[in-house]
Every structure is written in structure tokens, then in C-alpha cells.
Design an enzyme around this catalytic site. Structure first.
Site, PDB file in Angstrom:
ATOM      1  N   HIS A 138       0.834  -1.215   0.000  1.00 14.91           N
ATOM      2  CA  HIS A 138       0.000   0.000   0.000  1.00 14.91           C
ATOM      3  C   HIS A 138       0.861   1.255   0.000  1.00 14.91           C
ATOM      4  O   HIS A 138       1.945   1.300   0.586  1.00 14.91           O
ATOM      5  CB  HIS A 138      -1.016  -0.009   1.136  1.00 14.91           C
ATOM      6  CG  HIS A 138      -0.453   0.121   2.513  1.00 14.91           C
ATOM      7  ND1 HIS A 138      -0.230   1.339   3.108  1.00 14.91           N
ATOM      8  CD2 HIS A 138      -0.098  -0.812   3.426  1.00 14.91           C
ATOM      9  CE1 HIS A 138       0.235   1.147   4.339  1.00 14.91           C
ATOM     10  NE2 HIS A 138       0.337  -0.148   4.557  1.00 14.91           N
ATOM     11  N   ASP A 197       5.939   2.507   6.956  1.00 13.91           N
ATOM     12  CA  ASP A 197       4.674   1.802   6.758  1.00 13.91           C
ATOM     13  C   ASP A 197       3.867   2.584   5.728  1.00 13.91           C
ATOM     14  O   ASP A 197       3.248   3.563   6.057  1.00 13.91           O
ATOM     15  CB  ASP A 197       3.930   1.694   8.083  1.00 13.91           C
ATOM     16  CG  ASP A 197       2.555   1.091   7.943  1.00 13.91           C
ATOM     17  OD1 ASP A 197       2.212   0.617   6.853  1.00 13.91           O
ATOM     18  OD2 ASP A 197       1.794   1.110   8.940  1.00 13.91           O
ATOM     19  N   GLU A 242      -5.233   1.529   2.406  1.00 11.04           N
ATOM     20  CA  GLU A 242      -5.076   0.347   3.250  1.00 11.04           C
ATOM     21  C   GLU A 242      -5.331   0.717   4.698  1.00 11.04           C
ATOM     22  O   GLU A 242      -5.963  -0.015   5.440  1.00 11.04           O
ATOM     23  CB  GLU A 242      -3.656  -0.222   3.084  1.00 11.04           C
ATOM     24  CG  GLU A 242      -3.461  -1.608   3.725  1.00 11.04           C
ATOM     25  CD  GLU A 242      -2.960  -1.565   5.166  1.00 11.04           C
ATOM     26  OE1 GLU A 242      -2.852  -2.628   5.787  1.00 11.04           O
ATOM     27  OE2 GLU A 242      -2.704  -0.467   5.698  1.00 11.04           O
ATOM     28  N   GLU A 243      -4.826   1.888   5.095  1.00  4.24           N
ATOM     29  CA  GLU A 243      -4.873   2.285   6.507  1.00  4.24           C
ATOM     30  C   GLU A 243      -6.292   2.539   7.006  1.00  4.24           C
ATOM     31  O   GLU A 243      -6.517   2.625   8.200  1.00  4.24           O
ATOM     32  CB  GLU A 243      -4.020   3.543   6.727  1.00  4.24           C
ATOM     33  CG  GLU A 243      -2.531   3.368   6.430  1.00  4.24           C
ATOM     34  CD  GLU A 243      -1.806   2.469   7.444  1.00  4.24           C
ATOM     35  OE1 GLU A 243      -2.443   1.985   8.383  1.00  4.24           O
ATOM     36  OE2 GLU A 243      -0.598   2.251   7.263  1.00  4.24           O
ATOM     37  N   ASP A 265       4.174  -5.743   3.396  1.00  2.00           N
ATOM     38  CA  ASP A 265       3.846  -4.671   4.333  1.00  2.00           C
ATOM     39  C   ASP A 265       4.846  -4.727   5.481  1.00  2.00           C
ATOM     40  O   ASP A 265       5.736  -5.572   5.487  1.00  2.00           O
ATOM     41  CB  ASP A 265       2.398  -4.866   4.848  1.00  2.00           C
ATOM     42  CG  ASP A 265       1.760  -3.561   5.277  1.00  2.00           C
ATOM     43  OD1 ASP A 265       2.481  -2.600   5.595  1.00  2.00           O
ATOM     44  OD2 ASP A 265       0.515  -3.495   5.303  1.00  2.00           O
ATOM     45  N   HIS A 296       3.287   3.482  12.941  1.00  2.00           N
ATOM     46  CA  HIS A 296       2.304   4.559  13.086  1.00  2.00           C
ATOM     47  C   HIS A 296       2.820   5.697  13.974  1.00  2.00           C
ATOM     48  O   HIS A 296       2.035   6.401  14.600  1.00  2.00           O
ATOM     49  CB  HIS A 296       0.950   4.040  13.602  1.00  2.00           C
ATOM     50  CG  HIS A 296       0.192   3.310  12.533  1.00  2.00           C
ATOM     51  ND1 HIS A 296      -1.158   3.070  12.621  1.00  2.00           N
ATOM     52  CD2 HIS A 296       0.580   2.784  11.357  1.00  2.00           C
ATOM     53  CE1 HIS A 296      -1.539   2.397  11.534  1.00  2.00           C
ATOM     54  NE2 HIS A 296      -0.495   2.210  10.766  1.00  2.00           N
TER      55      HIS A 296
END
Lengths: 324, 343, 344
Positions: free
Chosen positions: A59, A161, A191-192, A214, A300
Site C-alpha cells: 500500500h 509503513d 489500506e490504513e 507490508d 504509526h
């Protein structure tokens, strides 16, 4: 290194992946037979092969924020795009697509306990609503600021990420010479916020097999919660996460290829979190799916950390798998 | 029925690992179906054709996966740490016996620190999964030869016959549903039908109705009946719970087709099959939820077998309820197609 | 249109029980449509042919409303129920409801305040502790009028009040239905598929299959959204305000709307003098969540009526906003050609 820098520097919260997409198109166009940007904005890079359809997905989007309200006093209220941790935001910087930088802070009378994004705001230094609106408007998105730094083979940056996954796919594509599979390298959107791009692109491609690339968390930091994946111990072959239980044959063949090519790998059993494979394997009649993960700490946050050696192993494994 | 339930309860396959039992499942349907195959996600589909052109398709669905555990790491002393697959009640785990499906099947017992080493003030708290580990009686190095991260683990609990045709065993949720489906096809063996029957043992129900979603897409059914377990009345709960031996529970709710549930009730009344009604205001949490919204929509009904102590190793049901479920399903299948789209 | 909204709101149509709403709508719109069909789940898909059939435009409005379903009748004849759709149980005590096709009247009661101890007075009552009283003497008596599985709606009557306000049950989303019915009166550039969907309130289920069947090129969801411009909230928590016009979604929990599409609606709405505001929150979700992920993906936007006290017995909205929602939706339909060009 330069590619990792430009990929991670891109400003691309879910729904605004264009900047990353453009970088990737530039990188891969020489190596692809066909490049499609679909309705949702997924980038599908097709490299023809005689065999079955194999889809890889990484992603492009990152977590970020969206402006929901601008107050009369010029302070900005916002909502999360993806899984934003309120505590990670305190006094950190965000940057909008037009370059405007803001500081995220919180209402002090509410205190820091049980901190919610609803009690936080962005300060761009504007004195009132009107002057704020010269730079920022409702609906604008911003990403967190976190410069890309290298300590030898360790990379620290925002949005590893999943730009590091995109990087791995790009590099693998460049490496592949004799692919047996009909390859669809897919760079997905959103994706998130719920594996959305993967879902529609998988429907379009209708692959025979799929592998998501990922990041995954590690369990090797002081008193971290249990998890067997370690930074620097190789690419992680996914067994399961909350979104998918990987197909045993896909998982076994990935391990098989890793062993045959002396690729350093480890196994990943992730309790929380999901990946694009979660959406892809439920497409149409079902798609045997697996996952390759790059071990990453502090996911994140604006200071995610990966090991380039693991990334290298991931690239090798992808390429070897495509040529098996 | 008793033998069938025993056989099914003894099969070992947590969600995602249904391939371990797909051969055994296929055998159950041999002689009852014209075509049997396993799908990409591990669901087993047995097709019984009626031989008529443009026949309607009716999908029956019962999930064949069971909740269980998975190896997450092996510690330096050879103890096996694990995570849960599906919603297992962790209170069940301490002192349970298990089988780890490694290179070979490995016996293990789930242990924890002895109580006198645990904080006294935590006596009334149940032990979390982090506090538990499986003891397989091997050193770290020997353990690693047999067991690997990602291996599946099933609960080792012998089944037993209780009084009044009650049967107790592991994973009757939803192997009992599979039993009902097999039995239903047996009832239909000599019948002439007007619809093609797709009996589907769905995979990965416990982790999110995943097998049902993809199988429904594949089958393109005109109608579907999902069979699952529902809560039986226990001494500590009768809320939204059903009498064991009180018959099959016919589902009623916004996501279930009203004409189908009415027809099921009528058939049960006419044929004196014991039934109860189960109202579900929202998500039924069963395969029916996924099947209904497949492709352009599938009219879907739900039959549930009352089951005590769900998601433990001593799930207990009445064989009579499984029989009733099978019979009612068979009656429904027999009459479908005759009236065609009139339903 | 207000008259139509009144009629629509007073019909009972809890998720899974949309029959009477469907009947009403089909009756009214059949003369306006080129084709109309009901799918296996109960969605109504109405086709209005356009000047060209090259593209398909989908409008989705859900017919269902939140409510309850009869789950059990006690021996004394009281009715236990489950909610259908998300209802805050704190609004339920002392409300009137109607049950089933016969519209049997009932009240949600609990023991008198005098009989409650201190903690009972302070605590919210859980749904499974409440019962509906229809005046039955016993279970047997109750079964004369109702049965297990009957659907239950709030008994609120639609009315106009204040300066241009309306109230009723189920403004969510009968207003959307009424607007869509109005839009069917005209022809547009492309074929228009208006889908009156079922089961939105329990998980966007009708829209999921309707979008699969229609395969639209672009879709618009007409909905209601929570307005928090009520006493005790700060301005930044309002989300949308009554009398500030049609609300355009940028992002909610189920959808991120293409920024170009949302901006087109906002800017062109305001340019044409149609009051338009952005929905200033990412909470909530509607049929767009299902539609935009259908098959290979569908560009989908949402226009909502600001509504106070959603999912309660009394929802409140402003008449002017209803008109703005209609005007903005119409503007969208009149410009799908140029909109789709921007999206390329």
C-alpha cells in the site's frame, strides 16, 4: 537510499496517494508491460508471464489527519485518517500538501490522561480564521513530519509503513528477469482505513495467488508485548494476522524458496492488525494468499525503524519467488 | 447420528487449517453427492444435482473449522507460547490438554505458574493467555525439531454420551451442523428433487465468515440455509438461549428472508418437527450474514442447533435437535424448485 | 415534497421490514420510470433512461429505519425486544411505539421513579431490562395481536414546528427517499438508476447487492447526518448545522470521497446559491461505504440532510435544508458529464 528518501518524504495520507504513485510510475515504467491507474487510484503494474496470475500488493498510503473545522481564533480541528495514536501526536509536526506546517497540541485543561483527538488541535500560527484559510481549508489532509535518517543499515523515518514495502516491490520488479508467473505488482490505496484499495484491485485482477508486502511490528524492544519477530532477523513470512490466515501452500512455498536461495527469514504470527491480503483473499471465489513483512519498530509514529538488510532479503525473496 | 457426531468431533482443524480434514469431510459425502471439491480457501462443496435443466440452486452451509490456538513462539526451556484463533474462552485453557500439529502431532498440557507464586490479590482474576504456556516435555532444541511458529493447536478432549441422547464434545459448533447436512443428504438420497443442492462445509467462519463469503460467490445460489449452533439454556443463563432437546431454532430477523423462515415454520408444524424461534435484531454472527449479500443477494435462512457451553471443550447438545435440523432442511430442499420463484 | 416526506415518515419500515415503504414508493414512481424492479433482498431499482446510455449513474437512498423486533413475550404479557440498528437505550424509557402490521399500540415502561433506589435512578437502563406494554393480560392474550418477530417502530407523528422545522421518526432516511422520488421527475444526460435500498441501518446490506447489480460509473448517496449544533456543544463539535444547507461528505468511517468530487459539490453548490456545507467530522457511515467498494470500485459521493437527534423517536431537521439537498442532488445529476471529466 535516495528512492527510500523520496518515497518516505511523499505526502500521501489515505485517499491522496498521487505523489507516491507518480514516483513509482517513474521508477517502474521501464520494467512493466502495462501500467494502469484504476478507479480508486490503485497503481497496477503488469509484467507479463506465461504462468498463473500472481498479485503482489503494497500500500502507498500512510496515516495522517484531515481538517474538519477551522475556529474563529485560527486554530484547526482535525480527524484521524487511519490509526493515529493521540499520544504520538503531542507537539509533533504535520505538513499539508501545499507545504504549510502545523503543530499538533491538546487542550490543557482536559489534561493528558485519556487523551482523545477530539481534544486536540493544529496550530499553524494563524491569528484568526480568515488568515488560516489562506493556507488550510476544511477537507485538507496532512501527514506527520519525520525526516528519513540512516544509521548504517538502519533506517528511521515516517511512513516506512508502507513505503518500505513499495520500495521492496519496486526493487524486486527491477531485478526479475525470467518470471514464470503473470505478474501484477499492485500499489494500493486506502489500506490504513480498511484495506479498501486492495479489495477493488483484487476484484479487477482476479489473481490465482496473492502476496501482500507490508511492515509488521517486532517483539524485541524492552518489555514489549510478546511477538517473535525481531529487527534484523530477516524478512518475515506471515502465518496470520487479524485479517488473514495465510494459505498454507503459499506460506510453505515462500519458505521453500527462501531456504533454497539462502534468504534469511522468520515467521510472523501477528495478533492485531491486518494487511491487504485480508481483502484480497476474500475476492471472487477466494484467492490463496500470503504475506511478506518487513520488521518495523514504532509503527504509526513519525519515527518508524526498519533494517535495510531485512528489506534486501524481502526483495530477494520476491524476485526468487517470481522466477521459481 | 451418534457415530457421525463422534467422527466429526474428533476431526482436528482450526480456522485456516481445514485442509487437514478436507479428505475426511469429502468421504462423509461420498455416495450422497455427484461432485465433491475443496475450494481455494478450504471449504468443501458437495453438489447433488437434480438433473433438470435450469434448476435452482440451494446452498446449505455449516462451518467445518473449529476454534483453537496457534504457536507464536518457543521459549528457551521448550515451553510453547501461543495465540488464540477464534473466540476461545481463555478460562477453559489452564490445565487443558492439547495436540500441536507440528512435524507430527505432539501432545501437550497447558500449564501456568502454581497459584502460590501468583499474587494473592489476583486470585479472583482469570489467567490471561500471556500467563500460559504449553508443556510438551522437550528441551528447546528438541521442541524446535517438532514444533514451529505458526503450527496449529487443537484441544484434546474426549467426547462422551450423556443422558437423554445428549452428546458432549469439542467443536460441535459447528461440526454438528455438518452432521445435520450429511444427514439431510441421506434423507434426500432416494428423493427426486427440483433443485441442485450445494452442501458447503465452510472454512474460517470463526475468524470472520470468510469461507462462506467466497463459497457463496462461487455457488451463485438462489436460496441458502446456514446451519450453526446457538446457545442452549444453562443454569446461569436463559437469556437469548434455547432449550436443549426443544428442536431446531429457526432464525428470524432483518437479515434473514421472511418467506423462508415462514415456510420453515410451516413445514415444521405440518410434519411435527420440534422447533423454536430465535430472534436476531442485527448481525447473526453466522455464515448466513455473509451469504445473504453475495453477488446480487441470496434469500437466506438460518437454522441453529442449541448448544450448551459454546466455545469450550465440553460443548453439549441433544442429538434429537440435530436430527430435527436435518429433517427440516431436507423437507425444505424437497419442496424448493417446485414452486420456483414463487417463494 | 414536504407532504411526501410526511407520508413516508409515518410509514413503519424497520430494517428487514421495508415492505410498506417499498409499496408506497413503487406506487408513486412507476409512472416516472422506464423500468422498475425489486431484487431478492427487497431493494427497489428504478431506471430513468437518460439522453445517453453510455454511462450509468446510481443514486442510493435507504428505505429502512431503526426500530425494534419482538424477541419474547413474558408470561404476564409484556414484550421483550431487541433493537434493530443503533439506538441509544437511554432515549427509550417512556416512549410510545407501534408493533407489527396491525400497528398495535404499546408503551415502553419501567418501574416508577419512587420505587427506584439511588443507583437505579442514576444508571441508564439496559435494553434487555425494558419491556413494552400493550395492555395484554397474559402471553396468550398478547399473542392474539402480535407474534415473535414482529417489527416495532416509534409512534411519533410527523409535524412542522418552530420557524421552518420538521420533526418525526425516520427522517433518516425517508427524506432521502422523497428527494430521490422528486429527482425521478426529470431526465438527465445518462441513465439514472435510483436504488431505494434495504437494511442500511444494520450494515449497508441492501446497497452492497444493489451496487453489484447496477455496476454504476458514478454514485450519489442521499442521506441524513448528525447535526450536533445543540445546547452544550462547542462550535467545532457541531459537524453540521441546521439551516446551513446540504452537507457534503469528505470522509466518514466507511468512505473517503474523492476530494475533487466533494469539492465540486461544495463549490458549485455555493456558486449556484444552493446552501452547501461540508460535514465536519469523519464519524458515521452510509451506503457509500458499500457502493464505492463494489467490484472494481465506484466513484461515490454523499449529500446529507443535517438532522438533530438521529436514531431517536424524534428527529428534527430544517425545511430549507431539505430543499438544498434536493437542489444540490439535482445539480449533480445535471452535470455528471463534466463531473466525470474532472475525475479522469
Amino acid at each position: 537510499m535516495e528512492l527510500i528518501k523520496s518515497l518516505t518524504k511523499s505526502n500521501a495520507p489515505s485517499g491522496c496517494e498521487e505523489s507516491v504513485r507518480n514516483i513509482i510510475i517513474d521508477e517502474v515504467k521501464k520494467f512493466a508491460d502495462e501500467i494502469i491507474t484504476d478507479t480508486m487510484g490503485n497503481l497496477i503494474v503488469h509484467k507479463k508471464g506465461k504462468g498463473k496470475k500472481l498479485m503482489f500488493a503494497a500500500h502507498m498510503d500512510e496515516i495522517g489527519i484531515m481538517v474538519t473545522h477551522i475556529q474563529d481564533d485560527g486554530f484547526i480541528r482535525f480527524a484521524a485518517v487511519g490509526g493515529v495514536n493521540a499520544y504520538n501526536c503531542i507537539n509533533s509536526k504535520v505538513v499539508f500538501a501545499n507545504g504549510t506546517t502545523g503543530v499538533v497540541s491538546y487542550e490543557q485543561t482536559n489534561g493528558i490522561k485519556d487523551l482523545k483527538l477530539a481534544n486536540m488541535y493544529i496550530d499553524i500560527g494563524a491569528s484568526d480564521k480568515e488568515s488560516a484559510q489562506k493556507y488550510v481549508n476544511v477537507g485538507d489532509t496532512a501527514c506527520f513530519v519525520g525526516d528519513c535518517a540512516f544509521n548504517g543499515n538502519i533506517v528511521i523515518s515516517k511512513s516506512l509503513d508502507n513505503r518500505i514495502g513499495c520500495y521492496a516491490l519496486i526493487q524486486a520488479l527491477k531485478k526479475i528477469k525470467n518470471n514464470t508467473y503473470d505478474l501484477y505488482f499492485t500499489f494500493t490505496v486506502q489500506e490504513e482505513v480498511g484495506l479498501r484499495g486492495a479489495r477493488t484491485s483484487a476484484y479487477k485482477i482476479n489473481p490465482d495467488m496473492a502476496i501482500a508486502v507490508d511492515v509488521t511490528r517486532t517483539g524485541d524492544t524492552p518489555s514489549s508485548s510478546a511477538m517473535d519477530v525481531k529487527l534484523g532477523s530477516g524478512v518475515a513470512v506471515k502465518v496470520k494476522d487479524a485479517s488473514v490466515i495465510c494459505h498454507h501452500e503459499v506460506r510453505e512455498s515462500l519458505i521453500d524458496v527462501a531456504k533454497k536461495n539462502n534468504i534469511k527469514y522468520q515467521l510472523e504470527v501477528l495478533e492485531k492488525g491486518g494487511t491487504d491480503a485480508g481483502a484480497i483473499h476474500l475476492s471472487h471465489e477466494g484467492v490463496p494468499s500470503g504475506g511478506l513483512s518487513i520488521p518495523t519498530r514504532y509503527i504509526h509514529s513519525s519515527s518508524e525503524m526498519s533494517d535495510l538488510n531485512d528489506v534486501e532479503e524481502c526483495i530477494k525473496l520476491i524476485a526468487a519467488f517470481c522466477e521459481r | 447420528m451418534n457415530n457421525l457426531l463422534k467422527k466429526l468431533s474428533d476431526m482436528r482443524a482450526i480456522s485456516g487449517f481445514e485442509y487437514r480434514i478436507s479428505n475426511e469431510l469429502e468421504k462423509l459425502f461420498a455416495g450422497l453427492a455427484d461432485d465433491i471439491h475443496t475450494t481455494a480457501l478450504g471449504s468443501v462443496i458437495a453438489v447433488k444435482r437434480c438433473g433438470k435443466p435450469d434448476a435452482k440452486r440451494i446452498m446449505l452451509a455449516a462451518h467445518c473449522d473449529e476454534i483453537g490456538l496457534m504457536v507464536s513462539s518457543i521459549d528457551e526451556n521448550g515451553f510453547v507460547k501461543f495465540v488464540n484463533i477464534g473466540g476461545i474462552d481463555t478460562k477453559v485453557l489452564p490445565s487443558s490438554e492439547v495436540v500441536i500439529h507440528g512435524k507430527e502431532d505432539v501432545y501437550g498440557v497447558i500449564g501456568s505458574k502454581p497459584p502460590h507464586l501468583l499474587p494473592r490479590e489476583d486470585m479472583d482474576k482469570s489467567l490471561g493467555i500471556d500467563a500460559l504456556a504449553i508443556d510438551i516435555g522437550y528441551s528447546h532444541d528438541d521442541a524446535c525439531k517438532l514444533v514451529n511458529i505458526g503450527d496449529s493447536i487443537t484441544m484434546l478432549s474426549p467426547n462422551s454420551n450423556l443422558k437423554n441422547k445428549q452428546f458432549s464434545g469439542k467443536c460441535l459448533d459447528d461440526r454438528a451442523g455438518v452432521a445435520a447436512m450429511v444427514k439431510c443428504l441421506e434423507y434426500l438420497k432416494k428423493e427426486t428433487l427440483d433443485a441442485d443442492v450445494y452442501a458447503v462445509c465452510t472454512a474460517q467462519e470463526e475468524t470472520g465468515l470468510r469461507g462462506a463469503k467466497t463459497a457463496a460467490y462461487e455457488v451463485k445460489a438462489d436460496y441458502a440455509i446456514a446451519v450453526d449452533a446457538t446457545h442452549g439454556i444453562t443454569p446461569d443463563n436463559s437469556d437469548n438461549a434455547f432449550e436443549i432437546g426443544g428442536g431446531t431454532a429457526i432464525g428470524i430477523g432483518p437479515s434473514l428472508n421472511r418467506k423462508m423462515h415462514k415456510k420453515l415454520i410451516n413445514l415444521a408444524e405440518e410434519n411435527k418437527i420440534k422447533y423454536q424461534t430465535e430472534v436476531m435484531g442485527g448481525d447473526t454472527g453466522t455464515d448466513a450474514w455473509a451469504i445473504q449479500v453475495s453477488r446480487c443477494g441470496v434469500p437466506t435462512a438460518l437454522l441453529s442447533i442449541p448448544l450448551k457451553y459454546m466455545h469450550t471443550t465440553v460443548e453439549t447438545l441433544s442429538e434429537k435437535d440435530v436430527e430435527a435440523t436435518a429433517k427440516l432442511m431436507a423437507l425444505f430442499v424437497k419442496t424448493i424448485g417446485q414452486e420456483g420463484a414463487a417463494l | 415534497m414536504i407532504k411526501n416526506i410526511e407520508k413516508l415518515c409515518n410509514i413503519c419500515g424497520v430494517s428487514g421490514d421495508e415492505d410498506k415503504v417499498r409499496e408506497y414508493i413503487i406506487n408513486k414512481i412507476t409512472p416516472l420510470c422506464d423500468d422498475i424492479r425489486t431484487d431478492s433482498m427487497g431493494n427497489v431499482i428504478a431506471l430513468k433512461k437518460g439522453a445517453s446510455s453510455d454511462k450509468k449513474i446510481m443514486i442510493a437512498v435507504h428505505m429502512d429505519e431503526v426500530g425494534f423486533i419482538v424477541s419474547e413475550i413474558t408470561d404476564k404479557g409484556f414484550i421483550k425486544f431487541q433493537s434493530v440498528g443503533g439506538i441509544d437505550p437511554r432515549v427509550l424509557v417512556s416512549k410510545r411505539v407501534v408493533i407489527g402490521d396491525k400497528r398495535i399500540k404499546g408503551v415502553i415502561g419501567m418501574k416508577a421513579v419512587h420505587l427506584q433506589n439511588k443507583s437505579e435512578r442514576e444508571k441508564a437502563v439496559a435494553e434487555n431490562k425494558l419491556t413494552i406494554d400493550i395492555g395484554a393480560k397474559s402471553k396468550k392474550d398478547a399473542l392474539k395481536w402480535i407474534e415473535i418477530g414482529d417489527y416495532i417502530s416509534f409512534a411519533t407523528e410527523f409535524e412542522q414546528f418552530g420557524n421552518g422545522f420538521i420533526k418525526g421518526k425516520a427522517l433518516d432516511n425517508r427524506v432521502g427517499c422523497a428527494v430521490a422520488m422528486e429527482l425521478l421527475k426529470e431526465r438527465y444526460d445518462y441513465d439514472l438508476y435510483v436504488c431505494f435500498t434495504v437494511q442500511e441501518e444494520i450494515g449497508l446490506r441492501g446497497a452492497t447487492v444493489a451496487a453489484y447489480a447496477v455496476e454504476p460509473d458514478i454514485a450519489l448517496v442521499i442521506e441524513t447526518t448528525t447535526a450536533s449544533d445543540v445546547s452544550g456543544t462547542d462550535e467545532h463539535q457541531y459537524v453540521v448545522r441546521l439551516n446551513h444547507g446540504a452537507a457534503v461528505t469528505l470522509m466518514d468511517s466507511r468512505t473517503i470521497v474523492d476530494k475533487r468530487l466533494a469539492a465540486w459539490l461544495y463549490e458549485n453548490g455555493n456558486k449556484k446559491g444552493i446552501k452547501t456545507q461540508y460535514k465536519e467530522s469523519n464519524a458515521g457511515g452510509n451506503d457509500a461505504g458499500a457502493i464505492h467498494l463494489s467490484k472494481e470500485g465506484v466513484k461515490t459521493c454523499a449529500i446529507s440532510l443535517p438532522c438533530r437527534y438521529l436514531h431517536s423517536p424524534v428527529t428534527v431537521a430544517a425545511k430549507d435544508d431539505v430543499n438544498s439537498v434536493y437542489e444540490l442532488s439535482r445539480l449533480f445529476l445535471q452535470n455528471t458529464k463534466s463531473i466525470m471529466k474532472i475525475m479522469r
